[in-house]
Scaffold this motif. Structure first.
Motif, mmCIF file in Angstrom:
data_model
loop_
_atom_site.group_PDB
_atom_site.id
_atom_site.type_symbol
_atom_site.label_atom_id
_atom_site.label_comp_id
_atom_site.label_asym_id
_atom_site.label_seq_id
_atom_site.Cartn_x
_atom_site.Cartn_y
_atom_site.Cartn_z
ATOM 1 N N TYR A 1 0.830 -1.208 0.000
ATOM 2 C CA TYR A 1 0.000 0.000 0.000
ATOM 3 C C TYR A 1 0.867 1.261 0.000
ATOM 4 O O TYR A 1 0.363 2.347 -0.276
ATOM 5 C CB TYR A 1 -0.914 0.012 1.226
ATOM 6 N N THR A 2 2.132 1.108 0.319
ATOM 7 C CA THR A 2 3.053 2.241 0.312
ATOM 8 C C THR A 2 3.594 2.494 -1.084
ATOM 9 O O THR A 2 3.731 3.648 -1.522
ATOM 10 C CB THR A 2 4.228 1.992 1.282
ATOM 11 N N VAL A 3 3.914 1.410 -1.796
ATOM 12 C CA VAL A 3 4.384 1.498 -3.177
ATOM 13 C C VAL A 3 3.565 0.496 -3.994
ATOM 14 O O VAL A 3 3.913 -0.679 -4.076
ATOM 15 C CB VAL A 3 5.893 1.188 -3.282
ATOM 16 N N ARG A 4 2.469 0.958 -4.565
ATOM 17 C CA ARG A 4 1.628 0.076 -5.361
ATOM 18 C C ARG A 4 2.304 -0.183 -6.702
ATOM 19 O O ARG A 4 2.911 0.713 -7.284
ATOM 20 C CB ARG A 4 0.245 0.696 -5.591
ATOM 21 N N ARG A 5 2.153 -1.414 -7.197
ATOM 22 C CA ARG A 5 2.732 -1.735 -8.504
ATOM 23 C C ARG A 5 1.767 -2.591 -9.311
ATOM 24 O O ARG A 5 1.085 -3.456 -8.772
ATOM 25 C CB ARG A 5 4.071 -2.448 -8.359
ATOM 26 N N GLY A 6 1.730 -2.309 -10.609
ATOM 27 C CA GLY A 6 0.856 -3.049 -11.511
ATOM 28 C C GLY A 6 -0.546 -2.477 -11.559
ATOM 29 O O GLY A 6 -1.007 -1.808 -10.631
ATOM 30 N N LYS A 7 -1.247 -2.739 -12.662
ATOM 31 C CA LYS A 7 -2.594 -2.195 -12.840
ATOM 32 C C LYS A 7 -3.555 -2.686 -11.770
ATOM 33 O O LYS A 7 -4.453 -1.961 -11.351
ATOM 34 C CB LYS A 7 -3.120 -2.580 -14.226
ATOM 35 N N GLY A 8 -3.377 -3.938 -11.324
ATOM 36 C CA GLY A 8 -4.287 -4.485 -10.325
ATOM 37 C C GLY A 8 -4.228 -3.774 -8.995
ATOM 38 O O GLY A 8 -5.151 -3.904 -8.185
ATOM 39 N N ALA A 9 -3.164 -2.994 -8.767
ATOM 40 C CA ALA A 9 -3.013 -2.310 -7.484
ATOM 41 C C ALA A 9 -3.881 -1.064 -7.382
ATOM 42 O O ALA A 9 -4.024 -0.493 -6.297
ATOM 43 C CB ALA A 9 -1.547 -1.944 -7.259
ATOM 44 N N PHE A 10 -4.462 -0.628 -8.519
ATOM 45 C CA PHE A 10 -5.219 0.623 -8.523
ATOM 46 C C PHE A 10 -6.708 0.406 -8.795
ATOM 47 O O PHE A 10 -7.428 1.331 -9.146
ATOM 48 C CB PHE A 10 -4.630 1.585 -9.573
ATOM 49 N N LEU A 11 -7.164 -0.834 -8.594
ATOM 50 C CA LEU A 11 -8.571 -1.142 -8.837
ATOM 51 C C LEU A 11 -9.452 -0.800 -7.644
ATOM 52 O O LEU A 11 -10.652 -0.620 -7.769
ATOM 53 C CB LEU A 11 -8.735 -2.629 -9.166
ATOM 54 N N SER A 12 -8.843 -0.746 -6.460
ATOM 55 C CA SER A 12 -9.587 -0.438 -5.240
ATOM 56 C C SER A 12 -8.616 0.131 -4.212
ATOM 57 O O SER A 12 -7.450 -0.301 -4.155
ATOM 58 C CB SER A 12 -10.254 -1.698 -4.686
ATOM 59 N N PRO A 13 -9.059 1.071 -3.394
ATOM 60 C CA PRO A 13 -8.163 1.608 -2.364
ATOM 61 C C PRO A 13 -7.693 0.547 -1.385
ATOM 62 O O PRO A 13 -6.588 0.655 -0.827
ATOM 63 C CB PRO A 13 -9.020 2.662 -1.661
ATOM 64 N N PHE A 14 -8.500 -0.484 -1.176
ATOM 65 C CA PHE A 14 -8.250 -1.419 -0.085
ATOM 66 C C PHE A 14 -7.578 -2.724 -0.528
ATOM 67 O O PHE A 14 -7.340 -3.605 0.288
ATOM 68 C CB PHE A 14 -9.566 -1.730 0.632
ATOM 69 N N SER A 15 -7.284 -2.847 -1.793
ATOM 70 C CA SER A 15 -6.574 -4.028 -2.280
ATOM 71 C C SER A 15 -5.407 -3.586 -3.149
ATOM 72 O O SER A 15 -5.444 -2.505 -3.757
ATOM 73 C CB SER A 15 -7.508 -4.945 -3.087
#
Length: 578
Positions: free
Chosen positions: A151-165
């Motif tokens: 959650y500190t360094v999100r990576r990949g498209k799947g990391a931006f589909l929801s704030p909580f995942s």
């Protein structure tokens, strides 16, 4: 914060970052053709390098594990808690992390550096960046460094589909535990929910296995099984008593054969006696018929009756015949009497023999009645074992069913108790929760006219997280939900110790976002990171920078730490194309 990102190859373009707001831009050059692309310049690679140095998985042929990067090593100079260290990880030795700088207490010092394995490095990062205890102390379903750092360094498209995942198929427990942990809530309640969920799943699995026939003993009616158990227990008791009184005669089968032979012999003797008795009766009748009473006067009288007169000489001859006949009859009677005597003697002898054989057979039959053969004992023993095994199965089934029913009831009780405990913890941490909600709402209000809401609830199934922003549903709004949530977490953790003290966003977070929101998001990140005292780093494409939507007193160029270009391979982060 992160100070520097470097590599062991001269083509690599070193990234030097500053406190507060930092930007890495990918420029479109005049020399670039339509075939050129900023994808591959290194924006996402920069994210990969940060994760690589901080213990990411080693997936063959993915990320940095490609043939063209063979021999490369990457280094990250950053704050590990209150100490500054530099970690280096080699692509060819991914399970070895070399740490230099303020390394006192991190491990054994060899040639001025500490070398740690992946697991040891992750444990160290978790302890000094998030205050996460080692897994042995808190058990499974607890926060981990990699889970929180995602959650500190999100990576990949799947990391931006929801704030909580942070990836598409992230497990429910993972989201509940790590979001509760990062928000400062009682993550232990989320852990307890997962432990209870695991127990419940085990019970369901047992029931499903029982229904499918894979295992026995978890289905049925306790009352019927109890009745069967009582009946079978009685049979086992009787079988056990019979076995206890059973005596095995080692010559049982030989005695059994001898008794059978005696029986056959007795039958033969009896049959012979029957035949001889019948013959003796006939002989007695024959003896009685052999009287010999045919005298000469009778013969003369016979002839006289016939009208014949016999001379004297004839009469003398008839007397001689009569005498002969009497001798013949006497001899025949003696012969028949002799035969009768022999038969009676034989019958008497057989009768005596039958008596002796019958007595001997009776002795043998008594032995057979009081003992048994080994194979018979074995059959009895096998039957007893079968009955005992069935009894044991039924007893186990009864016990399992009772435990199963009690277990289901206990799970319901535990679930309710846990829900009540979570509600109490929820209320006790109201100030922490309310601060997070206020921060999120203020960040969303800075981007949109109508402020959004961060929703945090506790249900029987664990924590429930959601966000509400008007016009939500589009990709751009979802990305800004992620932005506001991450900014909230970074601001919360900036007040804690230990803390990662930085937040990194890939350019993916700005894909499909309206220019006004992009401009406001960049200005908001700069202002909040400076005020709260944490480092913010983002990558962005130059044509996605909304120059006219940025705050009036905000010059993005002041925060650009590196410009990537597609003019030539040298303009990319690695200085090569791969």
């Amino acid at each position: 914060m992160i100070y520097r990102i470097s590599a062991n190859q001269p083509t690599f373009r070193e990234v030097v970052l500053q406190p507060g707001f930092n930007v890495v831009i990918a420029d479109v050059t005049k020399q670039s053709s339509k075939k050129d692309s900023r994808n591959g310049l290194g924006k996402s690679t920069l994210i990969e390098i940060i994760h690589f140095c901080l213990g990411s998985q080693t997936e063959s042929k993915k990320g940095l594990f490609v043939p063209k990067l063979n021999g490369w090593a990457f280094s990250l100079d950053f704050d590990l808690g209150e100490r500054r260290v530099e970690v280096t990880r080699h692509v060819n030795k991914p399970n070895e992390f070399r740490i230099t700088g303020d390394v006192a207490g991190l491990g054994e010092l060899v040639d001025g550096e500490v070398r740690l394995t992946t697991r040891a490095w992750r444990d160290t990062l978790g302890r000094y960046m998030f205050g996460i205890p080692e897994r042995d102390e808190v058990g499974k379903w607890s926060p981990t460094f990699r889970g929180a750092f995602a959650y500190t360094v999100r990576r990949g498209k799947g990391a931006f589909l929801s704030p909580f995942s942070n990836y598409k198929s992230q497990a429910t427990w993972d989201k509940q535990v790590h979001n509760a942990f990062l928000l400062g809530l009682a993550w232990e309640d989320a852990q307890a929910v997962q432990l209870l969920r695991e127990k419940e799943n085990a019970v369901k699995a047992l029931k499903a296995a029982a229904k499918s026939g894979v295992i026995d003993g978890f289905l049925g009616d306790v009352g019927k099984l109890e009745a069967d158990r009582v009946q079978l227990a009685e049979q086992v008791e009787q079988s056990e008593a019979r076995l206890a009184s059973f005596r095995v005669h080692e010559d049982y089968q030989q005695i059994e054969r001898k008794a059978s032979e005696l029986t056959q012999e007795i039958h033969a003797l009896s049959n012979a006696n029957v035949l001889d008795t019948r013959r003796a009766s006939q002989l007695r009748a024959a003896v009685a018929e052999e009287t010999g009473d045919y005298g000469s006067s009778q013969v003369v009288r016979l002839y006289e009756d016939a009208g014949v007169q016999l001379p004297g000489m004839v009469l003398e001859r008839l007397e001689a015949v009569q005498a002969f006949h009497q001798r013949v009859v006497a001899n025949r009677r003696d012969f028949l009497q002799g035969q009768l005597s022999d038969i009676e003697t034989a019958v008497a002898a057989r009768t005596d023999q039958i008596k002796r054989l019958t007595e001997k057979r009776a002795e043998l039959l008594l032995i057979l009645s009081e003992t048994g053969a080994l194979d018979e004992y074995t059959r009895l023993q096998q039957r007893h074992l079968t009955l005992a095994a069935r009894l044991k199965d039924i007893e186990a089934a009864v016990a399992n069913l009772k435990k199963f029913e009690v277990g289901q009831s206990e799970i319901k009780v535990e679930k309710e108790q846990l829900h009540q405990q979570a509600l109490r913890d929820y209320e006790e941490r109201a100030p922490t929760r309310e601060r997070a909600i206020r921060l999120f709402n203020s960040h969303s209000h800075a981007l949109y006219e109508a402020p959004g809401n961060l929703l945090i609830n506790v249900k029987a199934t664990g924590f429930s997280f959601d966000v509400k922003i008007e016009r939500a549903g589009s990709a751009g709004v979802t990305a800004m939900q992620v932005f506001c949530y991450d900014l909230t977490l970074a601001e919360l953790w900036a007040c804690r110790c230990p803390s990662p003290s930085f937040l990194v966003h890939d350019s993916l977070i700005f894909d499909g976002v309206d220019e006004r929101q992009v401009g406001r998001a960049l200005g908001r990140a700069a202002a909040v990171s400076e005020k709260a005292g944490f480092q913010y780093v983002c990558t962005i494409n130059s044509d996605a920078v909304p120059e006219h939507e940025l705050p009036d007193d905000f010059d993005l160029n002041d925060y650009v730490r590196l410009r990537l270009t597609d003019a030539s391979p040298a303009g990319s982060l690695l200085g090569i194309r791969f």
